[in-house]
Design a protein around this motif. Sequence first.
Motif, mmCIF file in Angstrom:
data_model
loop_
_atom_site.group_PDB
_atom_site.id
_atom_site.type_symbol
_atom_site.label_atom_id
_atom_site.label_comp_id
_atom_site.label_asym_id
_atom_site.label_seq_id
_atom_site.Cartn_x
_atom_site.Cartn_y
_atom_site.Cartn_z
ATOM 1 N N GLU A 29 0.828 -1.213 0.000
ATOM 2 C CA GLU A 29 0.000 0.000 0.000
ATOM 3 C C GLU A 29 0.863 1.263 0.000
ATOM 4 O O GLU A 29 0.549 2.240 -0.683
ATOM 5 C CB GLU A 29 -0.947 0.007 1.208
ATOM 6 N N GLN B 59 2.046 2.040 -3.386
ATOM 7 C CA GLN B 59 0.986 2.665 -4.172
ATOM 8 C C GLN B 59 0.892 4.156 -3.850
ATOM 9 O O GLN B 59 0.718 4.989 -4.742
ATOM 10 C CB GLN B 59 -0.357 1.985 -3.905
ATOM 11 N N CYS C 118 -1.345 7.176 -5.923
ATOM 12 C CA CYS C 118 -2.566 6.441 -6.251
ATOM 13 C C CYS C 118 -3.678 7.416 -6.648
ATOM 14 O O CYS C 118 -3.604 8.609 -6.374
ATOM 15 C CB CYS C 118 -3.009 5.554 -5.091
ATOM 16 N N GLU C 119 -4.690 6.878 -7.278
ATOM 17 C CA GLU C 119 -5.821 7.696 -7.716
ATOM 18 C C GLU C 119 -6.539 8.287 -6.514
ATOM 19 O O GLU C 119 -6.664 7.646 -5.473
ATOM 20 C CB GLU C 119 -6.802 6.842 -8.520
ATOM 21 N N ALA D 204 -9.607 8.664 -5.986
ATOM 22 C CA ALA D 204 -10.773 7.873 -5.606
ATOM 23 C C ALA D 204 -10.405 6.724 -4.668
ATOM 24 O O ALA D 204 -11.242 6.268 -3.891
ATOM 25 C CB ALA D 204 -11.464 7.336 -6.854
ATOM 26 N N GLN D 205 -9.179 6.253 -4.722
ATOM 27 C CA GLN D 205 -8.734 5.129 -3.895
ATOM 28 C C GLN D 205 -8.044 5.571 -2.610
ATOM 29 O O GLN D 205 -7.797 4.751 -1.723
ATOM 30 C CB GLN D 205 -7.760 4.257 -4.680
ATOM 31 N N GLU E 250 -8.807 7.428 0.120
ATOM 32 C CA GLU E 250 -9.461 7.262 1.418
ATOM 33 C C GLU E 250 -9.448 5.800 1.859
ATOM 34 O O GLU E 250 -9.117 5.498 3.010
ATOM 35 C CB GLU E 250 -10.894 7.786 1.363
ATOM 36 N N ALA E 251 -9.781 4.893 0.960
ATOM 37 C CA ALA E 251 -9.818 3.468 1.297
ATOM 38 C C ALA E 251 -8.424 2.950 1.654
ATOM 39 O O ALA E 251 -8.265 2.165 2.595
ATOM 40 C CB ALA E 251 -10.403 2.662 0.141
ATOM 41 N N ARG E 252 -7.414 3.364 0.910
ATOM 42 C CA ARG E 252 -6.044 2.927 1.210
ATOM 43 C C ARG E 252 -5.608 3.426 2.592
ATOM 44 O O ARG E 252 -5.009 2.681 3.369
ATOM 45 C CB ARG E 252 -5.074 3.416 0.145
ATOM 46 N N GLU F 152 -6.918 10.371 6.034
ATOM 47 C CA GLU F 152 -8.176 9.726 5.645
ATOM 48 C C GLU F 152 -9.339 10.709 5.793
ATOM 49 O O GLU F 152 -10.199 10.798 4.906
ATOM 50 C CB GLU F 152 -8.426 8.489 6.503
#
Length: 113
Positions: free
Chosen positions: A33, A36, A41-42, A44-45, A47-49, A73
């Motif tokens: 992670e 990434q 990273c994008e 859109a991803q 917050e989840a990462r 986050e």
Amino acid sequence: MIDWARITELRDEIGADDFCDVVVLFLEEVEEEICQLRDGCETAQLEARLHMLKGSALNLGFRTFSEFCQRAETAAANGQHAQIDMPATLASFDASKTAFLSGLERLKSGAEA
């Protein structure tokens, strides 16, 4: 930086052998992670990462890193991507990992972490 009480608690709960397996798995997953994030990273991803990293960090006692992830986050969730200090977050992981591995060696040898 590192919650050694949490680490000792986890090791006592699952046993030394399983704890070693957890540490290896944690470092592999988190490093993936982190790579990434370092590569960008994008949005859109993001917050989840960060959420995944925060949870993993808390489980293994990376207190300071989890706090950086929480702030990032929250900013990502609120669309405040410019407020995320990714270099500081990544540096926090690097410092936490170094402190953890160093302390883990002392813990294995029976000394205080």
